[in-house]
Motif scaffolding. Sequence first.
Motif, PDB file in Angstrom:
ATOM      1  N   CYS A 200       2.266  -8.371  -2.505  1.00 24.24           N
ATOM      2  CA  CYS A 200       2.293  -7.453  -3.161  1.00 24.24           C
ATOM      3  C   CYS A 200       2.504  -7.548  -4.740  1.00 24.24           C
ATOM      4  O   CYS A 200       2.387  -6.840  -5.684  1.00 24.24           O
ATOM      5  N   GLY A 201       3.682  -8.116  -4.930  1.00 27.68           N
ATOM      6  CA  GLY A 201       4.543  -8.501  -5.884  1.00 27.68           C
ATOM      7  C   GLY A 201       5.342  -7.398  -6.313  1.00 27.68           C
ATOM      8  O   GLY A 201       5.844  -6.843  -5.253  1.00 27.68           O
ATOM      9  N   ARG A 202       5.509  -6.978  -7.591  1.00 27.33           N
ATOM     10  CA  ARG A 202       6.603  -5.918  -7.630  1.00 27.33           C
ATOM     11  C   ARG A 202       6.006  -5.028  -8.685  1.00 27.33           C
ATOM     12  O   ARG A 202       6.500  -4.522  -9.640  1.00 27.33           O
ATOM     13  N   ALA A 203       4.952  -4.563  -8.149  1.00 30.63           N
ATOM     14  CA  ALA A 203       4.096  -3.534  -8.848  1.00 30.63           C
ATOM     15  C   ALA A 203       4.940  -2.094  -8.514  1.00 30.63           C
ATOM     16  O   ALA A 203       5.965  -2.039  -7.651  1.00 30.63           O
ATOM     17  N   GLU A 204       5.029  -1.236  -9.351  1.00 38.77           N
ATOM     18  CA  GLU A 204       5.580   0.081  -9.242  1.00 38.77           C
ATOM     19  C   GLU A 204       5.402   0.727  -7.911  1.00 38.77           C
ATOM     20  O   GLU A 204       6.477   1.112  -7.130  1.00 38.77           O
ATOM     21  N   ARG A 205       4.145   0.535  -7.279  1.00 41.01           N
ATOM     22  CA  ARG A 205       3.971   1.498  -5.927  1.00 41.01           C
ATOM     23  C   ARG A 205       4.759   0.596  -4.809  1.00 41.01           C
ATOM     24  O   ARG A 205       4.857   1.174  -3.822  1.00 41.01           O
ATOM     25  N   THR A 206       5.247  -0.699  -5.167  1.00 40.98           N
ATOM     26  CA  THR A 206       5.710  -1.393  -3.762  1.00 40.98           C
ATOM     27  C   THR A 206       7.191  -1.134  -3.507  1.00 40.98           C
ATOM     28  O   THR A 206       7.711  -1.215  -2.809  1.00 40.98           O
ATOM     29  N   LYS A 207       7.912  -0.127  -4.692  1.00 44.48           N
ATOM     30  CA  LYS A 207       9.159   0.196  -4.432  1.00 44.48           C
ATOM     31  C   LYS A 207       9.369   1.148  -3.304  1.00 44.48           C
ATOM     32  O   LYS A 207      10.381   1.120  -2.427  1.00 44.48           O
ATOM     33  N   GLU A 208       8.361   1.900  -3.054  1.00 47.03           N
ATOM     34  CA  GLU A 208       8.431   3.119  -1.812  1.00 47.03           C
ATOM     35  C   GLU A 208       8.334   2.101  -0.551  1.00 47.03           C
ATOM     36  O   GLU A 208       9.041   2.228   0.371  1.00 47.03           O
ATOM     37  N   ILE A 209       7.546   0.912  -0.573  1.00 46.02           N
ATOM     38  CA  ILE A 209       7.150   0.110   0.544  1.00 46.02           C
ATOM     39  C   ILE A 209       8.529  -0.572   0.813  1.00 46.02           C
ATOM     40  O   ILE A 209       9.088  -0.592   1.960  1.00 46.02           O
ATOM     41  N   PHE A 210       9.070  -1.021  -0.050  1.00 50.28           N
ATOM     42  CA  PHE A 210      10.619  -1.848  -0.003  1.00 50.28           C
ATOM     43  C   PHE A 210      11.589  -0.663   0.838  1.00 50.28           C
ATOM     44  O   PHE A 210      12.311  -1.347   1.763  1.00 50.28           O
TER      45      PHE A 210
END
Length: 320
Positions: A200-210
Amino acid sequence: MRFIVHGAGAVGGVLGAHLHLSGHPVVLVARGAHLSAIRERGLTLETGTGARTMHVPAVAGPAGIEWRDGDVVLLAVKSQDTRAALADLAACAPPGTPVVSLQNGVDNERQALRVFEHVYGVCVMSPTTHLTAGVVRADCHPVPGLLDIGRYPSGTDPLAERVAAAFRDAGYRSEPRPDIMRWKYGKLLRNVGNAVDAVCGRAERTKEIFQRVRLEAEAVLDAAGIAYTPADEDDERRSDILKVVTDGSRGGGSSWQSLHRGTGHIEADYLSGEIVLVARLHGMPAPYNENARRWAERFAREGRRPGTLDPAEWLSTLPA
């Protein structure tokens, strides 16, 4: 003491180069175009002060080494390649050869102990990059990384002290730690997000997934009674030592780099997959880590480019 760096990619190549520059005997074990480039042009190390090319002995496998007393193996292959690497080593290296795991995950040391008596774990905190054959880059400067070491499954000994001293000679910070696996489980909690970063890369929405992937991993380790360094202790060790210096070309971590190089395989089974395994052994679900593992394996298998999956699609495929 001569260091056999089995896996001269990002972490192994950077460490091997620094050990060589500090005067320690080094032999690199590499493969394919990377090995050819090292043999033909030398190994190029890029750091915050520029690039330097050096000629370090390099072989295609352990069979190409004239083994001698005092050799220490620095095992730096990806976890999915550990079994094959150990088999190659066992066919050539004296059985008393120490094996030091410079790998992410927590299963490599256990595998090594089946084959070699003296096994050591290293908690690697060393951002590095390897995208081009013959070239490795240390992404932290002036200290290239933290390499704390301990005997597996626990304890320290004079060899751990000597290896730590050699790492310090090479510019790293390194301390012997009797509880090295606690530190490696703490590092695992940072690494479970690698599979998400890769696809997913480091898109803004991935922070929640992390965050959800890590919280789930912590809950699994807690339920299993497995000790790990909490984030604040880990952060205190890193402190202001790891200063990332990059020109923006560092696209992602080791899993991202595997997809970028099109290797066809990825380490997810031994990172997020380790959490899935522990969860299943204790009758728990781990849907976020399972989804992370599945997507990473799919990207590697299909040769898809890293960072191209929409986080919304990732979330839509969570197992029930």
